[in-house]
Design a protein around this motif. Structure first.
Motif, PDB file in Angstrom:
ATOM      1  N   ARG A 104       4.005   2.746 -16.037  1.00 18.67           N
ATOM      2  CA  ARG A 104       3.458   3.591 -14.972  1.00 18.67           C
ATOM      3  C   ARG A 104       2.126   3.018 -14.525  1.00 18.67           C
ATOM      4  NH1 ARG A 104       0.008   8.320 -14.539  1.00 18.67           N
ATOM      5  NH2 ARG A 104      -0.416   8.244 -16.782  1.00 18.67           N
ATOM      6  N   LEU A 105       1.978   2.831 -13.218  1.00 16.63           N
ATOM      7  CA  LEU A 105       0.689   2.437 -12.666  1.00 16.63           C
ATOM      8  C   LEU A 105      -0.190   3.680 -12.610  1.00 16.63           C
ATOM      9  CD1 LEU A 105      -1.283   0.513 -11.209  1.00 16.63           C
ATOM     10  CD2 LEU A 105      -0.095   1.060  -9.066  1.00 16.63           C
ATOM     11  N   VAL A 106      -1.235   3.678 -13.429  1.00 16.05           N
ATOM     12  CA  VAL A 106      -2.109   4.846 -13.508  1.00 16.05           C
ATOM     13  C   VAL A 106      -3.104   4.846 -12.352  1.00 16.05           C
ATOM     14  CG1 VAL A 106      -3.830   6.058 -14.921  1.00 16.05           C
ATOM     15  CG2 VAL A 106      -1.877   4.923 -16.010  1.00 16.05           C
ATOM     16  N   THR A 107      -3.750   3.710 -12.121  1.00 10.21           N
ATOM     17  CA  THR A 107      -4.757   3.613 -11.074  1.00 10.21           C
ATOM     18  C   THR A 107      -5.180   2.164 -10.901  1.00 10.21           C
ATOM     19  OG1 THR A 107      -6.871   4.539 -10.294  1.00 10.21           O
ATOM     20  CG2 THR A 107      -6.740   3.918 -12.613  1.00 10.21           C
ATOM     21  N   ALA A 108      -5.922   1.886  -9.846  1.00 10.91           N
ATOM     22  CA  ALA A 108      -6.419   0.527  -9.594  1.00 10.91           C
ATOM     23  C   ALA A 108      -7.668   0.603  -8.740  1.00 10.91           C
ATOM     24  CB  ALA A 108      -5.348  -0.315  -8.892  1.00 10.91           C
ATOM     25  N   LYS A 129     -17.289  -5.350 -14.128  1.00 12.24           N
ATOM     26  CA  LYS A 129     -17.715  -4.019 -14.564  1.00 12.24           C
ATOM     27  C   LYS A 129     -17.493  -2.986 -13.463  1.00 12.24           C
ATOM     28  CE  LYS A 129     -21.871  -5.167 -16.148  1.00 12.24           C
ATOM     29  NZ  LYS A 129     -23.201  -5.065 -16.808  1.00 12.24           N
ATOM     30  N   LYS A 130     -17.802  -3.353 -12.214  1.00  7.70           N
ATOM     31  CA  LYS A 130     -17.581  -2.424 -11.103  1.00  7.70           C
ATOM     32  C   LYS A 130     -16.103  -2.089 -10.952  1.00  7.70           C
ATOM     33  CE  LYS A 130     -21.551  -3.813  -8.243  1.00  7.70           C
ATOM     34  NZ  LYS A 130     -21.930  -4.590  -7.026  1.00  7.70           N
ATOM     35  N   ALA A 131     -15.239  -3.094 -11.103  1.00 12.82           N
ATOM     36  CA  ALA A 131     -13.797  -2.866 -10.964  1.00 12.82           C
ATOM     37  C   ALA A 131     -13.285  -1.968 -12.083  1.00 12.82           C
ATOM     38  CB  ALA A 131     -13.055  -4.198 -10.963  1.00 12.82           C
ATOM     39  N   ILE A 132     -13.713  -2.238 -13.313  1.00 11.56           N
ATOM     40  CA  ILE A 132     -13.290  -1.414 -14.452  1.00 11.56           C
ATOM     41  C   ILE A 132     -13.787   0.020 -14.288  1.00 11.56           C
ATOM     42  CG2 ILE A 132     -13.523  -1.065 -16.940  1.00 11.56           C
ATOM     43  CD1 ILE A 132     -13.823  -4.157 -17.163  1.00 11.56           C
ATOM     44  N   GLY A 133     -15.074   0.157 -13.945  1.00 13.05           N
ATOM     45  CA  GLY A 133     -15.648   1.488 -13.772  1.00 13.05           C
ATOM     46  C   GLY A 133     -14.986   2.260 -12.658  1.00 13.05           C
ATOM     47  N   GLY A 134     -14.708   1.581 -11.542  1.00 13.52           N
ATOM     48  CA  GLY A 134     -14.055   2.248 -10.417  1.00 13.52           C
ATOM     49  C   GLY A 134     -12.660   2.718 -10.754  1.00 13.52           C
ATOM     50  N   ALA A 135     -11.916   1.883 -11.475  1.00 13.48           N
ATOM     51  CA  ALA A 135     -10.556   2.270 -11.858  1.00 13.48           C
ATOM     52  C   ALA A 135     -10.578   3.478 -12.791  1.00 13.48           C
ATOM     53  CB  ALA A 135      -9.843   1.088 -12.519  1.00 13.48           C
TER      54      ALA A 135
END
Length: 252
Positions: A104-108, A129-135
């Motif tokens: 399941r794709l949870v978010t991106a 870090k921004k990508a991880i935090g945003g997801a």
């Protein structure tokens, strides 16, 4: 609806954000992602060669260096080629047609960072870090629930430092991380999704594979294969032009 994306090495993972938006907010039942790339050209080899990122048979013969990631001795990558196709469906469509999903794709989420050149990376991993935090924020994901990280893992000195710094400072706990590029080469445009699918297949076999050619014992950035811990999967990718993508999956 047909759309394309050409965001260098982040392309196939960057579109996970589009998949999520189309299904959740535009009512699509099914989104098909096909990732392909052109043949390896002299221009590509020259570009990576000038950046001291790509390994050649001559390099390996002269130095004994092998492709790896997050290692103090081995590193870099061979240029590879790859393609992948994935079908994403809404929950209603899965139930209607009695599908058995792989995951399941949870978010991106996608992000960027300031830099002075196309492949430069901030040493503190700001873009990652921004990508991880945003997801995590938009997917309402608790960071301690992420237990497996599929890294971008090129093995270059800059990515080793930036990606590791980002992962280690992002609030993850008791996780393991792997990289597929030392195993299959850097497939560029297809890499993010292709490597995620390979990880899901390996998890079905009962392993998270170790990173090839590690010379140090490491139980986080894996030097040996381990049994998959229970939890969410974080998949990362980065592209030239300072594009960073993070997608979170739940294996099923």
């Amino acid at each position: 609806m047909i759309t394309t994306d050409a965001s260098a090495c982040a392309s196939s993972l960057k579109v996970m954000m589009d998949v999520e938006v189309l299904i959740k907010h535009y009512g699509f039942d099914r989104v098909i992602v096909l990732t392909v790339e052109d043949g390896v050209s002299n221009a590509v080899l020259e570009f990576f060669g000038q950046a001291h990122a790509v390994l050649t048979a001559k390099d390996e013969a002269e130095t004994g260096r092998k492709p790896s990631a997050f290692d103090s001795k081995n590193g870099g990558f061979y240029v590879g080629q790859g393609a992948a196709l994935a079908v994403f469906e809404s929950e209603q469509s899965v139930n209607r047609f009695q599908r058995t999903p792989k995951a399941r794709l949870v978010t991106a989420y996608n992000a960027s960072e300031p830099s002075t050149n196309a492949i430069g990376q901030c040493e503190d991993g700001d873009g990652f870090k921004k990508a991880i935090g945003g997801a995590c924020f938009h997917g309402k994901v608790m960071r301690h629930d992420i237990k497996i990280v599929k890294t971008h893992g090129t093995g270059t000195a800059s990515n080793n430092k930036a990606e590791k710094a980002a992962i280690m400072s992002s609030g993850l706990q008791d996780f393991v991380a792997t990289s597929y590029k030392p195993k299959i080469g850097h497939t560029m445009g297809s890499s993010g999704l292709l490597e995620t699918l390979l990880l899901l297949d390996d998890m079905k076999k009962g392993i998270v594979p170790g990173i090839d050619n590690r010379t140090e014992t490491d139980s986080v950035f894996l030097s040996e294969s381990v049994k998959p811990p229970k939890g969410l999967i974080l998949s990362l990718a980065a592209g030239m032009g300072n594009i960073y993508s993070a997608a979170i999956f739940e294996g099923l």
